[in-house]
Write a protein that holds these residues in place. Structure first.
Motif, mmCIF file in Angstrom:
data_model
loop_
_atom_site.group_PDB
_atom_site.id
_atom_site.type_symbol
_atom_site.label_atom_id
_atom_site.label_comp_id
_atom_site.label_asym_id
_atom_site.label_seq_id
_atom_site.Cartn_x
_atom_site.Cartn_y
_atom_site.Cartn_z
ATOM 1 N N ASP A 1 0.825 -1.208 0.000
ATOM 2 C CA ASP A 1 0.000 0.000 0.000
ATOM 3 C C ASP A 1 0.861 1.261 0.000
ATOM 4 O O ASP A 1 1.836 1.370 0.762
ATOM 5 N N LYS A 2 0.501 2.204 -0.861
ATOM 6 C CA LYS A 2 1.127 3.534 -0.897
ATOM 7 C C LYS A 2 2.641 3.495 -1.094
ATOM 8 O O LYS A 2 3.345 4.415 -0.681
ATOM 9 N N ALA A 3 3.138 2.458 -1.736
ATOM 10 C CA ALA A 3 4.585 2.309 -1.897
ATOM 11 C C ALA A 3 5.214 3.494 -2.623
ATOM 12 O O ALA A 3 6.326 3.909 -2.309
ATOM 13 N N PHE A 4 4.486 4.045 -3.613
ATOM 14 C CA PHE A 4 5.005 5.184 -4.379
ATOM 15 C C PHE A 4 4.049 6.375 -4.287
ATOM 16 O O PHE A 4 4.011 7.218 -5.177
ATOM 17 N N PHE A 5 3.315 6.451 -3.218
ATOM 18 C CA PHE A 5 2.337 7.527 -3.030
ATOM 19 C C PHE A 5 3.043 8.892 -3.080
ATOM 20 O O PHE A 5 4.038 9.123 -2.401
ATOM 21 N N GLY A 6 2.520 9.782 -3.904
ATOM 22 C CA GLY A 6 3.050 11.144 -3.949
ATOM 23 C C GLY A 6 4.400 11.293 -4.616
ATOM 24 O O GLY A 6 5.060 12.317 -4.436
ATOM 25 N N CYS A 7 4.801 10.296 -5.404
ATOM 26 C CA CYS A 7 6.058 10.418 -6.186
ATOM 27 C C CYS A 7 5.734 11.220 -7.439
ATOM 28 O O CYS A 7 5.480 10.664 -8.519
ATOM 29 N N LYS A 8 5.741 12.517 -7.304
ATOM 30 C CA LYS A 8 5.181 13.430 -8.301
ATOM 31 C C LYS A 8 5.964 13.518 -9.602
ATOM 32 O O LYS A 8 5.452 14.044 -10.589
ATOM 33 N N SER A 9 7.203 13.047 -9.615
ATOM 34 C CA SER A 9 8.034 13.218 -10.812
ATOM 35 C C SER A 9 8.137 11.983 -11.681
ATOM 36 O O SER A 9 8.719 12.034 -12.773
ATOM 37 N N ILE A 10 7.587 10.856 -11.235
ATOM 38 C CA ILE A 10 7.597 9.645 -12.063
ATOM 39 C C ILE A 10 6.685 9.840 -13.269
ATOM 40 O O ILE A 10 5.545 10.262 -13.130
ATOM 41 N N LYS A 11 7.185 9.500 -14.467
ATOM 42 C CA LYS A 11 6.402 9.695 -15.688
ATOM 43 C C LYS A 11 5.937 8.385 -16.324
ATOM 44 O O LYS A 11 4.889 8.349 -16.967
ATOM 45 N N ASN A 12 6.720 7.329 -16.154
ATOM 46 C CA ASN A 12 6.393 6.059 -16.802
ATOM 47 C C ASN A 12 6.587 4.896 -15.837
ATOM 48 O O ASN A 12 7.556 4.889 -15.072
ATOM 49 N N ILE A 13 5.670 3.936 -15.897
ATOM 50 C CA ILE A 13 5.756 2.747 -15.056
ATOM 51 C C ILE A 13 5.486 1.512 -15.920
ATOM 52 O O ILE A 13 4.537 1.487 -16.702
ATOM 53 N N ILE A 14 6.341 0.499 -15.767
ATOM 54 C CA ILE A 14 6.099 -0.803 -16.391
ATOM 55 C C ILE A 14 6.107 -1.848 -15.291
ATOM 56 O O ILE A 14 7.126 -2.043 -14.616
ATOM 57 N N LEU A 15 4.978 -2.504 -15.082
ATOM 58 C CA LEU A 15 4.893 -3.572 -14.096
ATOM 59 C C LEU A 15 5.134 -4.904 -14.802
ATOM 60 O O LEU A 15 4.440 -5.231 -15.766
ATOM 61 N N PRO A 16 6.113 -5.683 -14.335
ATOM 62 C CA PRO A 16 6.470 -6.935 -15.024
ATOM 63 C C PRO A 16 5.417 -8.021 -14.855
ATOM 64 O O PRO A 16 4.480 -7.889 -14.061
ATOM 65 N N GLU A 17 5.595 -9.110 -15.571
ATOM 66 C CA GLU A 17 4.652 -10.221 -15.546
ATOM 67 C C GLU A 17 4.510 -10.829 -14.154
ATOM 68 O O GLU A 17 3.463 -11.371 -13.814
ATOM 69 N N SER A 18 5.553 -10.723 -13.357
ATOM 70 C CA SER A 18 5.546 -11.346 -12.024
ATOM 71 C C SER A 18 4.762 -10.547 -10.994
ATOM 72 O O SER A 18 4.416 -11.066 -9.932
ATOM 73 N N ALA A 19 4.476 -9.276 -11.263
ATOM 74 C CA ALA A 19 3.836 -8.394 -10.272
ATOM 75 C C ALA A 19 2.335 -8.631 -10.228
ATOM 76 O O ALA A 19 1.559 -7.956 -10.903
ATOM 77 N N VAL A 20 1.924 -9.603 -9.407
ATOM 78 C CA VAL A 20 0.516 -9.999 -9.367
ATOM 79 C C VAL A 20 -0.166 -9.628 -8.053
ATOM 80 O O VAL A 20 -1.376 -9.801 -7.918
ATOM 81 N N LYS A 21 0.589 -9.098 -7.103
ATOM 82 C CA LYS A 21 -0.003 -8.700 -5.829
ATOM 83 C C LYS A 21 0.316 -7.229 -5.578
ATOM 84 O O LYS A 21 1.462 -6.867 -5.302
ATOM 85 N N ILE A 22 -0.714 -6.393 -5.697
ATOM 86 C CA ILE A 22 -0.538 -4.943 -5.603
ATOM 87 C C ILE A 22 -1.474 -4.399 -4.531
ATOM 88 O O ILE A 22 -2.655 -4.749 -4.475
ATOM 89 N N GLY A 23 -0.963 -3.523 -3.682
ATOM 90 C CA GLY A 23 -1.763 -2.945 -2.614
ATOM 91 C C GLY A 23 -2.566 -1.732 -3.059
ATOM 92 O O GLY A 23 -2.624 -1.391 -4.239
ATOM 93 N N LYS A 24 -3.159 -1.060 -2.100
ATOM 94 C CA LYS A 24 -3.984 0.116 -2.365
ATOM 95 C C LYS A 24 -3.114 1.366 -2.534
ATOM 96 O O LYS A 24 -2.049 1.475 -1.931
ATOM 97 N N SER A 25 -3.598 2.287 -3.361
ATOM 98 C CA SER A 25 -2.994 3.630 -3.484
ATOM 99 C C SER A 25 -1.511 3.596 -3.848
ATOM 100 O O SER A 25 -0.756 4.495 -3.481
ATOM 101 N N VAL A 26 -1.076 2.582 -4.578
ATOM 102 C CA VAL A 26 0.351 2.413 -4.853
ATOM 103 C C VAL A 26 0.939 3.606 -5.597
ATOM 104 O O VAL A 26 2.025 4.082 -5.262
ATOM 105 N N PHE A 27 0.223 4.113 -6.609
ATOM 106 C CA PHE A 27 0.724 5.249 -7.385
ATOM 107 C C PHE A 27 -0.165 6.481 -7.211
ATOM 108 O O PHE A 27 -0.114 7.405 -8.022
#
Length: 299
Positions: free
Chosen positions: A120-146
């Motif tokens: 949860d909220k792992a990257f909350f408020g990271c205002k400068s990130i422009k691009n994200i690629i989640l790999p095939e293995s990323a199958v468990k994601i929490g709330k409000s991550v981005f």
């Protein structure tokens, strides 16, 4: 050992601080405020503002991990506001909750191919990130991550993620492109709330939507809801450019609110017979259920 294997060099500059962040993991900060984390296993988790490098959270500019690190602990880099780059290890499996919360200047982060879990909220408020690629293995994601990544423009989800979690992209106002797999079946509450630049989204496999899931997506225009069963409260409220919604299954609409008149809503009942709803200057469809009859609203 305070030397970072992944950097393939030794410490040529003064060490400002050093210590351990797990039994077999050590860390040090160089004089140019680069944090090196070296060892094997899982990092400890911390409470807010209680990481071992807490005196340098407003100075750290880069983080380099050695290849043996498997997990980044909770609140590890909370509010590292000057952090711009993170070089993650290839064997990283977990990023725990709020690990990079509030890293406002973070622009580069290499998400490894074996990443499984993002808390949860792992990257909350990271205002400068422009691009994200989640790999095939990323199958468990929490709330409000981005959530609150206000400059995020493009997202590619390659994994077999079954649901977009609650508030995952909330307030990502510049998000204009999202490419997902074809197994997404659910979208959580406020998942795309205030994604004002999102103009299109494939919902072909989606069966359930959360409340306010696309609220204030001002440029969203045409939606295909092939398998959707129910639309909850305010799911598309504030979507000023929506003109047409298509569905090809039994679909029940509850409190379907709009900020601008919907011009056409049409679909097909589960038994194969078509039905159409033409809506003129109506801002809501309260409890309208697809049936075999043709209905027309002229208000």
């Amino acid at each position: 050992d305070l030397f970072c294997d992944s950097c393939n060099n030794s410490v040529n500059s003064a060490i400002l601080a050093a210590g351990k962040c797990a039994e077999s993991i050590s860390w040090y900060i160089s004089e140019n405020f680069v944090l090196y984390i070296n060892g094997k296993g899982n990092m400890n988790s911390f409470r807010v503002d209680e990481s071992p490098w807490k005196d340098y959270t407003d100075k750290i500019t880069e983080i380099h991990f050695s290849d043996g690190i498997n997990s980044i602990g909770e609140f590890a880099f909370y509010n590292c506001r000057e952090l711009t780059k993170v070089f993650m290890p290839d064997v990283l499996v977990n990023i725990e909750a709020s690990a990079f919360y509030g890293c406002e200047k973070l622009t580069y982060i290499n998400i490894p191919d074996c990443l499984y879990y993002i808390g949860d909220k792992a990257f909350f408020g990271c205002k400068s990130i422009k691009n994200i690629i989640l790999p095939e293995s990323a199958v468990k994601i929490g709330k409000s991550v981005f959530s609150g990544c206000t400059n995020l423009e493009s997202v590619i989800i390659r994994s077999d993620l079954r649901e977009i979690p609650e508030r995952m992209f909330e307030n990502c106002e510049l998000l204009s492109e999202i490419r997902i797999n074809q197994v997404i079946s659910g979208i959580g509450d406020r998942a795309f709330f205030n994604c004002r630049s999102l103009s299109s989204f494939s919902l072909a496999t989606v069966k359930t939507l959360g409340k306010e899931s696309f609220r204030n997506c001002e440029t969203l225009s045409d939606i295909n809801l092939k398998k959707l069963v129910n639309i909850p409260e305010y799911a598309f409220s504030g979507c000023k450019n929506i003109a047409k919604i298509s569905t090809f299954s039994y679909c029940q609409f509850l409190f379907f609110f709009f900020s601008a008149p919907l011009t056409e809503l049409y679909g097909k009942h589960y038994n194969g017979k078509y039905c159409c709803y033409y809506i003129r200057n109506r801002h809501a469809v309260p409890y309208a259920i697809f049936s075999n009859e043709h209905r027309q609203y002229n208000q």
